[in-house]
Design a protein around this motif. Sequence first.
Motif, short mmCIF file in Angstrom:
data_model
loop_
_atom_site.label_atom_id
_atom_site.label_comp_id
_atom_site.label_asym_id
_atom_site.label_seq_id
_atom_site.Cartn_x
_atom_site.Cartn_y
_atom_site.Cartn_z
N GLU A 370 1.20 -1.50 0.29
CA GLU A 370 -0.35 -0.11 -0.20
C GLU A 370 0.62 1.16 0.06
O GLU A 370 1.94 1.08 0.67
CB GLU A 370 -0.96 0.00 1.11
N GLY A 496 -3.33 5.03 -4.66
CA GLY A 496 -4.43 4.40 -4.63
C GLY A 496 -5.24 3.67 -5.25
O GLY A 496 -5.56 3.81 -6.42
N ILE A 502 -11.46 -2.25 -2.67
CA ILE A 502 -10.16 -1.76 -0.72
C ILE A 502 -8.62 -1.89 -0.56
O ILE A 502 -9.31 -3.49 -0.41
CB ILE A 502 -11.31 -1.47 -0.25
N VAL A 504 -7.72 -2.96 2.38
CA VAL A 504 -7.15 -3.23 4.46
C VAL A 504 -5.78 -3.70 4.60
O VAL A 504 -5.57 -4.87 4.28
CB VAL A 504 -8.87 -3.84 4.28
N GLY A 531 -14.57 2.19 0.37
CA GLY A 531 -13.45 1.85 1.69
C GLY A 531 -13.31 4.16 1.97
O GLY A 531 -13.89 4.53 1.08
N TYR A 532 -12.75 4.29 2.81
CA TYR A 532 -12.39 5.09 3.50
C TYR A 532 -10.86 5.01 4.43
O TYR A 532 -10.46 4.11 4.88
CB TYR A 532 -13.84 5.75 4.59
N PRO A 533 -10.18 6.36 4.38
CA PRO A 533 -9.10 6.34 4.82
C PRO A 533 -9.12 6.17 6.44
O PRO A 533 -10.51 6.68 7.18
CB PRO A 533 -8.74 7.79 4.83
N HIS A 534 -8.27 5.38 6.25
CA HIS A 534 -7.96 4.95 8.18
C HIS A 534 -6.60 4.61 8.57
O HIS A 534 -5.58 4.79 7.72
CB HIS A 534 -8.21 3.53 8.27
N SER A 539 -6.94 1.90 4.87
CA SER A 539 -8.60 2.04 4.28
C SER A 539 -9.25 1.11 5.18
O SER A 539 -8.31 0.00 5.40
CB SER A 539 -8.45 1.36 2.87
N ARG A 598 -18.79 7.26 -1.18
CA ARG A 598 -17.30 7.58 -0.51
C ARG A 598 -17.04 9.02 0.15
O ARG A 598 -16.48 8.75 1.05
CB ARG A 598 -16.51 7.84 -1.74
N GLU A 602 -15.88 9.30 3.65
CA GLU A 602 -14.87 10.01 4.47
C GLU A 602 -15.40 11.06 5.20
O GLU A 602 -14.47 11.64 6.13
CB GLU A 602 -14.69 10.86 3.58
#
Length: 628
Positions: A370, A496, A502, A504, A531-534, A539, A598, A602
């Motif tokens: 990633e 990305g 996604i 992860v 997916g969302y930023p983590h 993600s 999305r 976010e």
Amino acid sequence: MARYGPAEVEALRQQAESDPDGFWLDLAKRLDWYRPPTKAGDWSYNEDDFHIEWYADGQLNLSVNCLDRQLDARGDKVALIFEADEPGTGRSLTYREIYEETCRFANLLKSYDIGRGDRVMIYMPMIPEAAAAMLACARIGAVHSVCFGGFSPESLAGRISDCDACAVITADEGVRGGKIIPLKLNVDEALKESPVPTCIVVTRTGNDVPMTEGRDVLYSAVREALSTECEPEVMNAEDPLFILYTSGSTGKPKGVVHTTGGYAVWAATTFDWIFQPQASDIFWCTADVGWITGHTYVVYGPLMNGATSIMFDGVPNYPDFGRFWETVDRLGVTIFYTAPTAIRALEREGDDWVTRYSRESIRLLGTVGEPINPDAWEWYWRVVGGGRVPIVDTWWQTETGAALISPLPGSTPMKPGSATQPLPGIHAILVDEHGKELEGAVSGNLCLTTSWPGQMRTVWGDHKRFFDTYFTTYRGRYFTGDGCRRDEDGYYWITGRVDDVINVSGHRVGSAEVESSLVSHPLVAEAAVVGYPHDIKGSAVYAFVTLNAGEEGTDAVRQELIKEVRHDIGGLAAPEKIHFTPALPKTRSGKIMRRILRKIAEGATDGFGDTSTLADPSVVDALLAGRQ
Ligand code: WTA
């Protein structure tokens, strides 16, 4: 001293451009062939003539290249160090020992009449027998398919039936982070759905597990009687070597097929270029063999280069957050290769876990899987590497077999967060949404215009899906699914996935797979997953769920849905967030507008762009009101 200094790398690049066939054929010379290839690549990405072949008239055996050819020079050198979950309880195998173990395994498979072209599923912990099982398949020409031990019985069953495996190799149990993983019980579950005639069980914990008469065989019970010699099969370069399932934008995971000759050449070459192994190196790639990184840089790449490779069966936080660095000191690790997600998780725990160990042996660090954010890169460089060793940020994919964009230490100046430049022979371009090639410093979609030996050859059982997935978005080009920026120095910065995959914690999760798992639950009417930023995982999975009329989205339902996904796919696909909504934003033709989902995932409250095409624009307000 770097073996590939700036002058050598420049010479490789020049040869790759001026004499591509000579360049690729020279790379093949690092292997032992029964019949050396006289042809390099023969391929076309165009629909009417679509084909990809490398070294087509060559013949070789990959287990011979990993094992037999090492015996004379380094039979007593350690090939694999098994680093068990409990620190200090592992063991090492020399090249001769892993050779013998592989032959035993190969003979066992042969005794069940398993041979050329047959598929064998491997569902194992990170123990040396997992490598031996892979190498044994390669030796007899069987096609292995490793399924990560964290996948559920349901997923395993799907893979077994997709490739029509004739045997499963597993272990009684796995142990990770002090917890038992019931591998054999999982296999039993899977085999109820997708039966196979043979199941080989290797002993890891030695605890009692149920054995089915006539189908299951305990490896330890037959091992002594198996011969430690086994004649290798002479394989054609284009014979399949393995199938590895990976998630894509649509449908079920696809079986990525790699063939023998091209994969071997590219895995061996890139391991050598990027890590520049020296005889005394102790190489540690922390990946599991259930992923492509484990195939290429735990097993095949290191062994073809005669290196010592660590198989790590633990986790970074067990018994504590110092595990990596304690192990580095104890084993004298010189090259350390891991995923950004692990780096971020450890950074959060503070420098002290790192600095209490010396880490003096480390001479090279690497990352994969990633994008690494510059902040985590700096920490890795400054704290882990003490500011004295290079970092190789290697970009690649299951489909590419081995790395394609990466610095070569000692010749490519690093930039924190950039995988730098394509390796010699690799032609990367950026295109806009219409497929127009973009020049200069710009952002776009990452494509490759020419083939390379390690490229996947097909999707198992569905060649059309192979072509449609990778070669139709931008005609005549391989589309990676990644977005990317190129800077004024020609450096590549992967941003990305731009599709519905996604990433992860460096592992690919397909939105469609999670959606289909969620809607299989009786309470669910519809689901859309993005997916969302983590912070740690890079993600994470965010699921929008519409329940059947009259059902209420309680925490208990949330837990049930998470359980459903764990059951159908595995823990890594479990949604981090479940957002109940009375409806999903759809166009008048019924297409879900993921762009809006999305944004909401976010955390945006406005800036949804043009929502006039929505069948019911009020859905957006309802979504915002229902956010967790
Ligand atoms: C991502 C893993 C940024 C990318 C080897 C790719 C990366 C996907 C990097 C493939 C990197 C991998 N920098 N992104 N160095 N390496 N990726 O198939 O999105 O599990 O498409 O292969 O991981 O994941 P896969």
